[in-house]
Design a protein around this motif. Sequence first.
Motif, PDB file in Angstrom:
ATOM      1  N   ILE A 110      -6.785   9.860   0.366  1.00 54.60           N
ATOM      2  CA  ILE A 110      -6.597   8.407   0.185  1.00 54.60           C
ATOM      3  C   ILE A 110      -7.674   7.827  -0.726  1.00 54.60           C
ATOM      4  O   ILE A 110      -7.379   7.071  -1.656  1.00 54.60           O
ATOM      5  CB  ILE A 110      -6.603   7.690   1.557  1.00 54.60           C
ATOM      6  CG1 ILE A 110      -5.357   8.070   2.351  1.00 54.60           C
ATOM      7  CG2 ILE A 110      -6.690   6.182   1.401  1.00 54.60           C
ATOM      8  CD1 ILE A 110      -5.362   7.606   3.784  1.00 54.60           C
TER       9      ILE A 110
ATOM     10  N   ALA B  80      -5.449  -3.846   2.845  1.00 48.65           N
ATOM     11  CA  ALA B  80      -6.005  -2.796   3.722  1.00 48.65           C
ATOM     12  C   ALA B  80      -6.265  -3.329   5.126  1.00 48.65           C
ATOM     13  O   ALA B  80      -5.963  -2.668   6.116  1.00 48.65           O
ATOM     14  CB  ALA B  80      -7.291  -2.238   3.118  1.00 48.65           C
TER      15      ALA B  80
ATOM     16  N   TYR C 196      -2.574  -4.371   6.690  1.00 42.81           N
ATOM     17  CA  TYR C 196      -1.454  -3.439   6.808  1.00 42.81           C
ATOM     18  C   TYR C 196      -1.814  -1.963   6.923  1.00 42.81           C
ATOM     19  O   TYR C 196      -0.956  -1.156   7.275  1.00 42.81           O
ATOM     20  CB  TYR C 196      -0.514  -3.603   5.612  1.00 42.81           C
ATOM     21  CG  TYR C 196       0.023  -4.995   5.478  1.00 42.81           C
ATOM     22  CD1 TYR C 196       0.977  -5.473   6.367  1.00 42.81           C
ATOM     23  CD2 TYR C 196      -0.430  -5.846   4.480  1.00 42.81           C
ATOM     24  CE1 TYR C 196       1.482  -6.758   6.251  1.00 42.81           C
ATOM     25  CE2 TYR C 196       0.060  -7.132   4.356  1.00 42.81           C
ATOM     26  CZ  TYR C 196       1.019  -7.586   5.246  1.00 42.81           C
ATOM     27  OH  TYR C 196       1.504  -8.858   5.147  1.00 42.81           O
ATOM     28  N   LEU C 197      -3.027  -1.570   6.594  1.00 40.97           N
ATOM     29  CA  LEU C 197      -3.339  -0.146   6.555  1.00 40.97           C
ATOM     30  C   LEU C 197      -4.134   0.291   7.782  1.00 40.97           C
ATOM     31  O   LEU C 197      -4.831  -0.503   8.408  1.00 40.97           O
ATOM     32  CB  LEU C 197      -4.115   0.195   5.280  1.00 40.97           C
ATOM     33  CG  LEU C 197      -3.377  -0.087   3.962  1.00 40.97           C
ATOM     34  CD1 LEU C 197      -4.256   0.278   2.782  1.00 40.97           C
ATOM     35  CD2 LEU C 197      -2.053   0.645   3.889  1.00 40.97           C
TER      36      LEU C 197
ATOM     37  N   ALA D 228      -7.766   4.278   6.008  1.00 43.12           N
ATOM     38  CA  ALA D 228      -7.793   3.747   4.646  1.00 43.12           C
ATOM     39  C   ALA D 228      -8.799   2.612   4.490  1.00 43.12           C
ATOM     40  O   ALA D 228      -8.718   1.840   3.542  1.00 43.12           O
ATOM     41  CB  ALA D 228      -6.404   3.272   4.256  1.00 43.12           C
TER      42      ALA D 228
END
Length: 195
Positions: free
Chosen positions: A27, A86, A89-90, A94
């Motif tokens: 990532i 980030a 939503y991540l 990440a």
Amino acid sequence: MQYRTHITVSLAVGLPMLAAVDQVTFINTAALVCGSVLPDIDHPKSFIGKRSQVVSKVANKTLGHRGATHSLVVAAGVYLLALFIAKAYLATAAMHLPFWLLIGYLLHLIEDSFSKNSIHWFWPFSKFKKSARKRLFYYRTGHVSEYLILGFALCLLLIELNLLWSGHLTSLFDHGWAASLKLLIAKLQLLLLPH
């Protein structure tokens, strides 16, 4: 600079930085690579421009090539957008993605600063570009000078990958100036990433 040179040079510089703080993951490396080609979205024939035609054509018509997207203002905007995405939503895996995207973006800007046409670092506040005639070193995109940079960066990257594979790349950052680089990266992450 062509996309393959941007990616190779950015990886050659960025991989040791990733290793210094023990963040060599798919990532983070992908974020570094994406950042290294993202500023060229303002050119429809670039690697990323061909893959996002609508955005690329609009950016090119309104901002021109090596205009706004090649500035610190847009780099900060891209970083803040990546930070928002980030965080919202991540997954936690990440959490360093925005930092490495920014590093790739800034490496692209540094690399293009050495091109014959340079960039506008402080757009829209300043339209100043340093003339190639006033610089000791510059390259021309698609010419021998760029291919020499690509060749050197590729050799350096292969050495780094070998050191990474053998587990010796991270140990380079335990002493001297390299330890200072490790500390600097860690402090930048503390400053730029939410806790």
